[in-house]
Design a protein around this motif. Structure first.
Motif, PDB file in Angstrom:
ATOM      1  N   GLU A  94     -15.178  -6.416  -9.581  1.00  0.00           N
ATOM      2  CA  GLU A  94     -14.309  -6.741 -10.599  1.00  0.00           C
ATOM      3  C   GLU A  94     -12.794  -7.462 -10.664  1.00  0.00           C
ATOM      4  O   GLU A  94     -12.399  -7.248  -9.523  1.00  0.00           O
ATOM      5  CB  GLU A  94     -13.694  -5.243 -11.304  1.00  0.00           C
ATOM      6  N   GLU A  95     -12.758  -7.718 -11.768  1.00  0.00           N
ATOM      7  CA  GLU A  95     -11.067  -8.074 -11.397  1.00  0.00           C
ATOM      8  C   GLU A  95      -9.777  -7.182 -11.102  1.00  0.00           C
ATOM      9  O   GLU A  95     -10.278  -5.919 -11.920  1.00  0.00           O
ATOM     10  CB  GLU A  95     -10.653  -9.348 -12.524  1.00  0.00           C
ATOM     11  N   ASP A  96      -9.227  -7.641 -10.208  1.00  0.00           N
ATOM     12  CA  ASP A  96      -7.775  -7.124  -9.703  1.00  0.00           C
ATOM     13  C   ASP A  96      -8.936  -5.899  -8.962  1.00  0.00           C
ATOM     14  O   ASP A  96      -8.408  -4.285  -9.197  1.00  0.00           O
ATOM     15  CB  ASP A  96      -7.091  -7.376 -11.004  1.00  0.00           C
ATOM     16  N   PHE A  97      -9.914  -5.722  -8.386  1.00  0.00           N
ATOM     17  CA  PHE A  97     -10.822  -4.413  -8.274  1.00  0.00           C
ATOM     18  C   PHE A  97      -9.527  -4.146  -6.270  1.00  0.00           C
ATOM     19  O   PHE A  97      -9.304  -4.908  -5.389  1.00  0.00           O
ATOM     20  CB  PHE A  97     -11.723  -4.281  -8.064  1.00  0.00           C
ATOM     21  N   PHE A  98      -9.332  -3.106  -6.112  1.00  0.00           N
ATOM     22  CA  PHE A  98      -9.151  -2.617  -4.918  1.00  0.00           C
ATOM     23  C   PHE A  98      -9.440  -1.038  -5.239  1.00  0.00           C
ATOM     24  O   PHE A  98      -9.655  -0.002  -5.802  1.00  0.00           O
ATOM     25  CB  PHE A  98      -7.630  -2.643  -4.512  1.00  0.00           C
ATOM     26  N   THR A  99      -9.411  -0.421  -3.881  1.00  0.00           N
ATOM     27  CA  THR A  99      -9.936   0.450  -3.134  1.00  0.00           C
ATOM     28  C   THR A  99      -8.953   0.815  -1.911  1.00  0.00           C
ATOM     29  O   THR A  99      -9.728   2.110  -1.662  1.00  0.00           O
ATOM     30  CB  THR A  99     -11.688   0.541  -2.354  1.00  0.00           C
ATOM     31  N   TYR A 100      -8.006   0.173  -1.764  1.00  0.00           N
ATOM     32  CA  TYR A 100      -7.252   0.473  -0.031  1.00  0.00           C
ATOM     33  C   TYR A 100      -5.750   0.683  -0.858  1.00  0.00           C
ATOM     34  O   TYR A 100      -5.460  -0.557  -1.701  1.00  0.00           O
ATOM     35  CB  TYR A 100      -7.817   0.186  -0.062  1.00  0.00           C
ATOM     36  N   LEU A 101      -4.623   1.142  -0.522  1.00  0.00           N
ATOM     37  CA  LEU A 101      -3.311   0.979  -1.224  1.00  0.00           C
ATOM     38  C   LEU A 101      -2.584   1.966  -0.572  1.00  0.00           C
ATOM     39  O   LEU A 101      -2.811   2.489   0.104  1.00  0.00           O
ATOM     40  CB  LEU A 101      -3.554   1.871  -2.868  1.00  0.00           C
ATOM     41  N   ASP A 102      -2.030   0.295   0.318  1.00  0.00           N
ATOM     42  CA  ASP A 102      -0.408   0.738   1.370  1.00  0.00           C
ATOM     43  C   ASP A 102       0.518   1.120   0.809  1.00  0.00           C
ATOM     44  O   ASP A 102       1.119   0.585   0.174  1.00  0.00           O
ATOM     45  CB  ASP A 102      -0.377  -0.634   1.712  1.00  0.00           C
ATOM     46  N   ARG A 103       0.694   3.148   0.805  1.00  0.00           N
ATOM     47  CA  ARG A 103       1.781   3.391  -0.220  1.00  0.00           C
ATOM     48  C   ARG A 103       2.886   2.489   0.089  1.00  0.00           C
ATOM     49  O   ARG A 103       4.399   2.980  -0.127  1.00  0.00           O
ATOM     50  CB  ARG A 103       1.619   4.261  -0.298  1.00  0.00           C
ATOM     51  N   LYS A 104       2.792   2.726   1.187  1.00  0.00           N
ATOM     52  CA  LYS A 104       3.898   1.675   2.035  1.00  0.00           C
ATOM     53  C   LYS A 104       4.292   0.568   1.595  1.00  0.00           C
ATOM     54  O   LYS A 104       6.318   1.107   1.092  1.00  0.00           O
ATOM     55  CB  LYS A 104       4.514   1.353   3.466  1.00  0.00           C
ATOM     56  N   ASN A 105       4.130  -0.327   1.495  1.00  0.00           N
ATOM     57  CA  ASN A 105       4.712  -1.747   1.087  1.00  0.00           C
ATOM     58  C   ASN A 105       3.677  -2.074  -0.168  1.00  0.00           C
ATOM     59  O   ASN A 105       4.321  -3.066  -0.873  1.00  0.00           O
ATOM     60  CB  ASN A 105       4.628  -2.592   1.504  1.00  0.00           C
ATOM     61  N   GLY A 106       2.625  -1.179  -0.983  1.00  0.00           N
ATOM     62  CA  GLY A 106       1.811  -1.127  -2.018  1.00  0.00           C
ATOM     63  C   GLY A 106       1.200  -2.454  -1.753  1.00  0.00           C
ATOM     64  O   GLY A 106       0.538  -2.999  -3.885  1.00  0.00           O
ATOM     65  N   THR A 107       0.540  -3.162  -1.115  1.00  0.00           N
ATOM     66  CA  THR A 107      -0.396  -4.355  -1.039  1.00  0.00           C
ATOM     67  C   THR A 107      -1.782  -3.437  -1.431  1.00  0.00           C
ATOM     68  O   THR A 107      -1.892  -2.010  -0.566  1.00  0.00           O
ATOM     69  CB  THR A 107      -0.486  -4.519   0.073  1.00  0.00           C
ATOM     70  N   LYS A 108      -2.464  -3.494  -1.443  1.00  0.00           N
ATOM     71  CA  LYS A 108      -4.019  -3.808  -2.586  1.00  0.00           C
ATOM     72  C   LYS A 108      -4.911  -4.059  -2.086  1.00  0.00           C
ATOM     73  O   LYS A 108      -5.153  -5.409  -1.342  1.00  0.00           O
ATOM     74  CB  LYS A 108      -4.129  -3.328  -3.684  1.00  0.00           C
ATOM     75  N   SER A 109      -6.102  -4.069  -1.631  1.00  0.00           N
ATOM     76  CA  SER A 109      -7.327  -4.507  -1.107  1.00  0.00           C
ATOM     77  C   SER A 109      -8.322  -3.681  -1.420  1.00  0.00           C
ATOM     78  O   SER A 109      -8.565  -2.798  -2.068  1.00  0.00           O
ATOM     79  CB  SER A 109      -6.609  -4.694   0.254  1.00  0.00           C
ATOM     80  N   CYS A 110      -9.546  -4.675  -0.710  1.00  0.00           N
ATOM     81  CA  CYS A 110     -11.001  -4.190  -1.703  1.00  0.00           C
ATOM     82  C   CYS A 110     -12.024  -4.107  -0.018  1.00  0.00           C
ATOM     83  O   CYS A 110     -12.433  -4.726   0.322  1.00  0.00           O
ATOM     84  CB  CYS A 110     -11.870  -4.934  -2.400  1.00  0.00           C
ATOM     85  N   LEU A 111     -11.770  -2.209   0.488  1.00  0.00           N
ATOM     86  CA  LEU A 111     -12.069  -2.503   1.586  1.00  0.00           C
ATOM     87  C   LEU A 111     -14.163  -2.245   1.926  1.00  0.00           C
ATOM     88  O   LEU A 111     -14.012  -2.061   2.923  1.00  0.00           O
ATOM     89  CB  LEU A 111     -11.727  -1.857   3.095  1.00  0.00           C
ATOM     90  N   ASP A 112     -14.440  -1.870   0.608  1.00  0.00           N
ATOM     91  CA  ASP A 112     -15.609  -1.176  -0.077  1.00  0.00           C
ATOM     92  C   ASP A 112     -16.345  -2.080  -0.507  1.00  0.00           C
ATOM     93  O   ASP A 112     -15.752  -3.016  -1.684  1.00  0.00           O
ATOM     94  CB  ASP A 112     -15.504   0.595  -0.617  1.00  0.00           C
ATOM     95  N   LEU A 113     -17.936  -2.799  -0.322  1.00  0.00           N
ATOM     96  CA  LEU A 113     -18.683  -3.250  -1.044  1.00  0.00           C
ATOM     97  C   LEU A 113     -19.623  -3.056  -1.349  1.00  0.00           C
ATOM     98  O   LEU A 113     -19.773  -1.911  -1.217  1.00  0.00           O
ATOM     99  CB  LEU A 113     -18.929  -4.759  -0.006  1.00  0.00           C
TER     100      LEU A 113
END
Length: 80
Positions: free
Chosen positions: A21-40
């Protein structure tokens, strides 16, 4: 990287798609707020057109589960 290239080759060879989905993320780095999608969620074209993926509930870690739903019953053929 080579993992991404291998995954892309497999998807092309087996005619698979990725449910996202648009703007989908499953990982949130709580230190700097970056997001990524590690799961497919890979699916055949037949399932891809009736599938939907969503992020599961926050379980208290930096990693969110994913939920894949389809408009039909899907059986894991590897477990049969």
């Amino acid at each position: 990287n080579s993992t991404g290239k291998n995954l892309q080759s497999l998807m092309e060879e087996k005619n698979l798609g990725i449910l996202l989905e648009e703007d989908f993320f499953t990982y949130l780095d709580r230190k700097n707020g970056t997001k990524s999608c590690l799961d497919l969620c890979l699916a055949t074209n037949e399932l891809f057109i009736v599938g939907e993926v969503s992020r599961g509930p926050d379980l208290g870690s930096d990693h969110f589960p994913i939920e894949c739903r389809f408009e039909m019953n899907v059986y894991n053929l590897l477990k049969l």
